[in-house]
Structures are given as C-alpha cells and as structure tokens.
Design an enzyme around this catalytic site. Structure first.
Site, PDB file in Angstrom:
ATOM      1  N   ASN A 215       0.842  -1.193   0.000  1.00 42.72           N
ATOM      2  CA  ASN A 215       0.000   0.000   0.000  1.00 42.72           C
ATOM      3  C   ASN A 215       0.882   1.250   0.000  1.00 42.72           C
ATOM      4  O   ASN A 215       2.102   1.146   0.015  1.00 42.72           O
ATOM      5  CB  ASN A 215      -0.961  -0.019   1.196  1.00 42.72           C
ATOM      6  CG  ASN A 215      -0.195  -0.069   2.500  1.00 42.72           C
ATOM      7  OD1 ASN A 215       0.524   0.856   2.847  1.00 42.72           O
ATOM      8  ND2 ASN A 215      -0.318  -1.188   3.218  1.00 42.72           N
ATOM      9  N   ASP A 284      -4.092  -6.489   4.887  1.00 47.98           N
ATOM     10  CA  ASP A 284      -5.120  -7.317   5.524  1.00 47.98           C
ATOM     11  C   ASP A 284      -5.178  -8.728   4.942  1.00 47.98           C
ATOM     12  O   ASP A 284      -5.735  -9.629   5.555  1.00 47.98           O
ATOM     13  CB  ASP A 284      -6.489  -6.647   5.374  1.00 47.98           C
ATOM     14  CG  ASP A 284      -6.590  -5.420   6.270  1.00 47.98           C
ATOM     15  OD1 ASP A 284      -6.089  -5.489   7.408  1.00 47.98           O
ATOM     16  OD2 ASP A 284      -7.148  -4.399   5.823  1.00 47.98           O
ATOM     17  N   LYS A 294       8.190 -17.626 -10.560  1.00 53.36           N
ATOM     18  CA  LYS A 294       7.399 -16.481 -11.011  1.00 53.36           C
ATOM     19  C   LYS A 294       6.117 -16.963 -11.707  1.00 53.36           C
ATOM     20  O   LYS A 294       6.177 -17.908 -12.506  1.00 53.36           O
ATOM     21  CB  LYS A 294       8.264 -15.673 -11.993  1.00 53.36           C
ATOM     22  CG  LYS A 294       7.657 -14.386 -12.421  1.00 53.36           C
ATOM     23  CD  LYS A 294       8.615 -13.642 -13.351  1.00 53.36           C
ATOM     24  CE  LYS A 294       7.842 -12.597 -14.101  1.00 53.36           C
ATOM     25  NZ  LYS A 294       8.320 -12.371 -15.435  1.00 53.36           N
ATOM     26  N   PHE A 328      -4.277   2.882  15.093  1.00 57.10           N
ATOM     27  CA  PHE A 328      -4.668   3.858  14.083  1.00 57.10           C
ATOM     28  C   PHE A 328      -5.863   3.299  13.318  1.00 57.10           C
ATOM     29  O   PHE A 328      -6.052   2.074  13.263  1.00 57.10           O
ATOM     30  CB  PHE A 328      -3.521   4.133  13.105  1.00 57.10           C
ATOM     31  CG  PHE A 328      -2.664   5.306  13.514  1.00 57.10           C
ATOM     32  CD1 PHE A 328      -1.767   5.200  14.561  1.00 57.10           C
ATOM     33  CD2 PHE A 328      -2.759   6.519  12.842  1.00 57.10           C
ATOM     34  CE1 PHE A 328      -0.978   6.273  14.943  1.00 57.10           C
ATOM     35  CE2 PHE A 328      -1.977   7.614  13.203  1.00 57.10           C
ATOM     36  CZ  PHE A 328      -1.088   7.489  14.254  1.00 57.10           C
ATOM     37  N   LYS A 342     -13.071   0.447  16.385  1.00 54.37           N
ATOM     38  CA  LYS A 342     -11.766  -0.224  16.520  1.00 54.37           C
ATOM     39  C   LYS A 342     -11.245  -0.107  17.943  1.00 54.37           C
ATOM     40  O   LYS A 342     -10.582  -1.014  18.449  1.00 54.37           O
ATOM     41  CB  LYS A 342     -10.767   0.348  15.501  1.00 54.37           C
ATOM     42  CG  LYS A 342     -11.078  -0.187  14.100  1.00 54.37           C
ATOM     43  CD  LYS A 342     -10.177   0.305  13.000  1.00 54.37           C
ATOM     44  CE  LYS A 342     -10.638  -0.330  11.680  1.00 54.37           C
ATOM     45  NZ  LYS A 342     -10.135   0.291  10.494  1.00 54.37           N
ATOM     46  N   LYS A 346     -10.693  -3.841  19.398  1.00 57.00           N
ATOM     47  CA  LYS A 346      -9.275  -4.228  19.504  1.00 57.00           C
ATOM     48  C   LYS A 346      -8.716  -3.901  20.878  1.00 57.00           C
ATOM     49  O   LYS A 346      -7.503  -3.945  21.090  1.00 57.00           O
ATOM     50  CB  LYS A 346      -8.466  -3.567  18.398  1.00 57.00           C
ATOM     51  CG  LYS A 346      -9.075  -3.877  17.019  1.00 57.00           C
ATOM     52  CD  LYS A 346      -8.117  -3.730  15.887  1.00 57.00           C
ATOM     53  CE  LYS A 346      -8.828  -3.989  14.566  1.00 57.00           C
ATOM     54  NZ  LYS A 346      -7.934  -4.341  13.491  1.00 57.00           N
TER      55      LYS A 346
HETATM   56  O1  PMT Z   1       2.948   5.971   6.567  1.00 57.58           O
HETATM   57  P1  PMT Z   1       2.378   7.300   6.150  1.00 57.58           P
HETATM   58  O2  PMT Z   1       2.512   7.561   4.685  1.00 57.58           O
HETATM   59  O3  PMT Z   1       2.884   8.427   7.005  1.00 57.58           O
HETATM   60  O4  PMT Z   1       0.789   7.248   6.393  1.00 57.58           O
HETATM   61  C1  PMT Z   1       0.302   7.134   7.695  1.00 57.58           C
HETATM   62  C2  PMT Z   1      -0.901   6.185   7.766  1.00 57.58           C
HETATM   63  C3  PMT Z   1      -2.074   6.750   6.974  1.00 57.58           C
HETATM   64  C4  PMT Z   1      -0.540   4.792   7.216  1.00 57.58           C
HETATM   65  C5  PMT Z   1      -1.249   6.077   9.305  1.00 57.58           C
HETATM   66  O5  PMT Z   1      -1.613   7.337   9.780  1.00 57.58           O
HETATM   67  C6  PMT Z   1      -2.362   5.076   9.539  1.00 57.58           C
HETATM   68  O6  PMT Z   1      -3.540   5.363   9.421  1.00 57.58           O
HETATM   69  N1  PMT Z   1      -1.975   3.823   9.878  1.00 57.58           N
HETATM   70  C7  PMT Z   1      -2.896   2.687  10.019  1.00 57.58           C
HETATM   71  C8  PMT Z   1      -3.252   2.163   8.666  1.00 57.58           C
HETATM   72  C9  PMT Z   1      -4.162   0.941   8.745  1.00 57.58           C
HETATM   73  O7  PMT Z   1      -3.743  -0.136   8.434  1.00 57.58           O
HETATM   74  O8  PMT Z   1      -5.331   1.198   9.268  1.00 57.58           O
HETATM   75  P2  PMT Z   1      -6.506   0.062   9.451  1.00 57.58           P
HETATM   76  O9  PMT Z   1      -7.712   0.856   9.811  1.00 57.58           O
HETATM   77  O10 PMT Z   1      -6.563  -0.818   8.257  1.00 57.58           O
HETATM   78  O11 PMT Z   1      -5.989  -0.782  10.681  1.00 57.58           O
HETATM   79  C10 PMT Z   1      -6.362  -0.469  12.011  1.00 57.58           C
HETATM   80  C11 PMT Z   1      -5.213  -0.753  12.965  1.00 57.58           C
HETATM   81  O12 PMT Z   1      -4.948  -2.159  12.978  1.00 57.58           O
HETATM   82  C12 PMT Z   1      -3.913  -0.062  12.639  1.00 57.58           C
HETATM   83  O13 PMT Z   1      -3.338   0.362  13.855  1.00 57.58           O
HETATM   84  C13 PMT Z   1      -3.082  -1.176  11.998  1.00 57.58           C
HETATM   85  O14 PMT Z   1      -1.681  -0.976  12.260  1.00 57.58           O
HETATM   86  C14 PMT Z   1      -3.608  -2.417  12.717  1.00 57.58           C
HETATM   87  N2  PMT Z   1      -3.543  -3.648  11.939  1.00 57.58           N
HETATM   88  C15 PMT Z   1      -4.217  -3.772  10.769  1.00 57.58           C
HETATM   89  C16 PMT Z   1      -4.220  -4.978  10.077  1.00 57.58           C
HETATM   90  C17 PMT Z   1      -3.482  -6.044  10.631  1.00 57.58           C
HETATM   91  N3  PMT Z   1      -3.430  -7.207   9.991  1.00 57.58           N
HETATM   92  N4  PMT Z   1      -2.824  -5.917  11.789  1.00 57.58           N
HETATM   93  C18 PMT Z   1      -2.851  -4.734  12.457  1.00 57.58           C
HETATM   94  O15 PMT Z   1      -2.249  -4.604  13.527  1.00 57.58           O
END
Ligand code: PMT
Length: 411
Positions: A215, A284, A294, A328, A342, A346
């Site tokens: 991403n 995800d 490949k 986040f 969340k 979580k």
């Molecule tokens: O890196 P930059 O370019 O500075 O951009 C910052 C950002 C936009 C990436 C950052 O501010 C941000 O939003 N990070 C979280 C991105 C994300 O994956 O969000 P989510 O809503 O999909 O996930 C929710 C939370 O679960 C996040 O804390 C993520 O780290 C966590 N997660 C998600 C999926 C997974 N398999 N394991 C996780 O721990």
C-alpha cells in the site's frame, strides 16, 4: 538580546526556499524567541534583509567585514562571533548543499560558516535543494557527517520544486522547523522511563518471488512518532516495514517485510513496552502459500485466493496488560464511528483516526489530520498539521489519558 523563550540564530542560505525563512522567522518570534538573522550573500539575492529585520525587530547580519549597509550590525568579525554565545540554537534554513558541505568540512568562508565553527550550542539544519543535489553521494556523505555530529536534520519534503522537478528537496514546513528549534531549546523529558514500541510503514505480501501486494504508506507518521518519543526521553523500538526514510536518532529499528514478520517483531518486543503505537498500514490479506517460481502469463484471467493476515493490533489488545495501546484507523468514510469501533473491538486505549484517500493528508503525505477516540469516551480533533506536530500531540494526549484512566481505576 534574549527573548522570554530563549535566543535563536537563524542562518539563511542562498536558495529559492529563502523566502520561506520569513515564515520561519515569524513562527519563532511567535514563540517569544529572540531571533538574530544571519544571511549569506547568496541568500540576499533571493530575499532582502529588510524583510527579516522587520519580522524580528533586529538588524540582520549580512557579511563578515563590511558595516557599510545600514541593515547590517557589523563592527568586527570577532564581535559577531560573540553573537553565538548568547544563543541556544543555530538553525539554518534553507541549508543549501554548499552550506552543508562547508559545515561538514569546517570551511569558514563567510560570516555564517565562521559562526557555525565558533558556535557551541545546538544546531538544527533544514536542507532544501534540487532533488539530484539532495540525492548526490557527496550531499549524502555530508549529511551523514552532520547527523553524526548530533545536529538535528529536519528532512526536506517531497514535492514540486522550483526547478520543475518532483521529488525530495523542498524545505520542510516552517512550523515543523520551528517546533524542532523549540524542542532543542526546551527539551521535554516527560517520556523518560517509558519504552515505546511503534510500528510504521507498509507491509509487502509476496505473490511470487518478484511480485507483492502493498500500500501507499510512506512510514512518515510512524517515524515522526518514534522521533518525538526519543526526543522526549523514551527508549524507542521502531518496527518498520519497507520505507525510504532515515532512521531517527537514538531509536532501535527492527526491519520487517510481511505482516507475519511484523507480528513476530512486535510480540518479541512487547514485554518491555509501556506504550505501544500501531501506525503501520498492515496488509489485511496475503497469499498463504507463495509459489517458488514467477507466475507465468498464461491464462487470460488470474485469480488469487488470499487469506487474512494476523490482526496484530487485536492480538496485542488481548495481551496488553497495563500497557497503553494506541491503534490507528485509516478510513475513507465514517471516521468517528470506525475509530470508536476499533477502540472497542481491539481493546485499545486510544485510536488515532485519519481520513485517507484525500490529497495532502494521510498516506504518503507530509501532513495528517487526525481525530483521537479515547477509552474515556471523548473524541478529540487535532486538526491538520505536519506529522511531527501530530506525533507530539498524540504523546501529550496519551500521557493525559493514562492519568485519567488511573484515576478512573482508583474510584
Ligand atoms: O505511513 P504514512 O505515509 O505516514 O501514512 C500514515 C498512515 C495513513 C498509514 C497512518 O496514519 C495510519 O492510518 N496507519 C494505520 C493504517 C491501517 O492499516 O489502518 P486500518 O484501519 O486498516 O488498521 C487499524 C489498525 O490495525 C492499525 O493500527 C493497523 O496498524 C492495525 N492492523 C491492521 C491490520 C493487521 N493485519 N494488523 C494490524 O495490527
């Protein structure tokens, strides 16, 4: 010449970004700092000293030997080396490739470079230059020398440059530079004794030996958090996906690629952590079984069956004990609702929600606009600001939140 907040020397190099140093001078003055401006001869080709004299209320030092200019305060070089004694910080913005080379090699060819050599306080450099100059190995080596000397580098931003190129080299936001100067003058040590575990950047999930799903995360948000925590005295462990950023000073960086490697690194470093922040954009889904060869272009359509990756945040939420857990939420709609959801599902103490998919904030941007959903039920809006400023606010609110949660627990 001291101001209530302290005294700062502002050195201005000769680049197109010199005009932005006016905004920086204003931001410093607004913080009640006394600002003494020193301009190189080249800087004066871009902006007149009068601009800075008007903003700072003091005459501008414009060269080493001549006092002919009514805008200069010079009487002798020696006297002006004395200028440096009162100031706590020398900030140079824009720090051109030429100035950084001279600083790195100890050349004293004009007032600013002489002042640099005689100065014993903290140094903040905000480079700005053409992308190719920034990427040149000579500049990289000089930068490395200056970092190793303990100077704080406020990295340039990516963007459209005056020379017509797009890439890194644009002077950082003046507010970010002013914040760095303030931190150098008034270091806060309110995270001393904490171990902060932060995740940053994207993950890459391989599809075959040469392809992967990923991403647009640049890692800037997580790195800004790591920098802020280290400055405030925390021991910082930064678990980083593949990014193109310099390692923050004083931070232990653990490099990972996939979600499953990130999970392992987080769990391995969980024990000492007192605050955990998950700013990484973890994929995800992944291909559970990656082919060794490949994938060939044979069929008209290729279907891939993807499996969910481990949800690291949820797993840490179950195991967090007394640690403060900050997640986040990257959303394209219903930000408040999703951040709150969340927070609950979580088991977080705080969720920083950002709207993504918009120009200029969130993924791969210098700024972010964040709301904080707290376990106390409150939702705070931080407004749009450079990521470094947002990071500072997140720690301010995290410390307040922990006190509030302790008070609630004691009732
Ligand atoms: O890196 P930059 O370019 O500075 O951009 C910052 C950002 C936009 C990436 C950052 O501010 C941000 O939003 N990070 C979280 C991105 C994300 O994956 O969000 P989510 O809503 O999909 O996930 C929710 C939370 O679960 C996040 O804390 C993520 O780290 C966590 N997660 C998600 C999926 C997974 N398999 N394991 C996780 O721990």
């Amino acid at each position: 010449m001291s101001g209530p907040g302290g005294t700062v020397l502002l050195g201005i190099g000769g680049g197109i970004a010199a005009y932005k140093a006016a905004e920086l001078a204003r931001a410093l003055v607004q913080r009640d700092l006394a600002v003494q401006v020193v301009m190189t001869a080249a800087a004066q080709e871009f902006v007149r000293p009068l601009t800075f004299a008007s903003l700072t209320g003091r005459r501008v030092i414009t060269d080493m030997f001549s006092s002919a200019s009514p805008e200069a305060t010079l009487s002798s070089a020696v006297e002006h080396i004395g200028v440096g004694q009162e100031a706590g910080v020398l900030v140079v913005a824009p720090a051109t490739a030429d100035l950084m080379a001279k600083f790195a090699h100890g050349l004293a060819t004009d007032f600013l470079t002489t002042l640099y050599l005689a100065f014993t306080g903290r140094v903040v450099l905000a480079p700005a230059m053409n992308t190719n100059m920034w990427r040149h190995p000579a500049t990289a080596a000089n930068l490395e020398t200056l970092r190793a000397r303990g100077h704080r580098i406020v990295d340039p931003e990516d963007g459209f440059l005056a020379c017509g190129m797009i890439g890194p080299g644009r002077l950082a936001d003046p507010e970010t530079i002013a914040e760095a100067v303030w931190q150098e003058l008034h270091p806060r040590r309110d995270l001393e004794g904490e171990t902060v575990l932060i995740t940053a950047g994207p993950t890459q999930e391989p599809l075959d030996p040469v392809r992967f799903i990923s991403n647009r995360s640049s890692g800037r948000m997580g790195y800004a958090l790591a920098e802020a925590a280290a400055e405030r005295g925390a021991r910082v462990i930064l678990v980083s996906g593949p990014v193109n950023l310099a390692e923050p000073a004083g931070v232990r960086v653990v490099r990972v690629r996939t979600a499953s490697e990130m999970r392992e690194a987080v769990l391995a470093n969980l024990e000492p952590a007192t605050i955990i922040i998950k700013a990484a954009a973890v994929a995800d889904f992944h291909l559970a079984s990656v082919p060794e060869q490949k994938i060939k272009k044979t069929a008209a359509r290729l279907s891939l069956a993807l499996d969910p990756t481990p949800d690291i945040l949820a797993e840490v939420g179950r195991a967090k004990g007394g640690r403060l857990l900050i997640g986040f939420a990257a959303e394209t709609e219903n930000l408040r609702q999703e951040a709150r959801r969340k927070l609950q599902t979580k088991n977080c103490d705080m969720v920083a929600g950002n709207l993504v998919g918009r120009e200029g904030t969130g993924f791969d941007a210098e700024e972010n606009e964040v709301i904080l959903a707290l376990r106390t039920g409150e939702v705070l809006e931080l407004g749009r600001a450079p990521k470094r400023v947002v990071a500072g606010r997140i720690f301010d609110e995290a410390l307040k939140l922990r006190l509030a949660l302790h008070a609630l627990d004691e009732r």
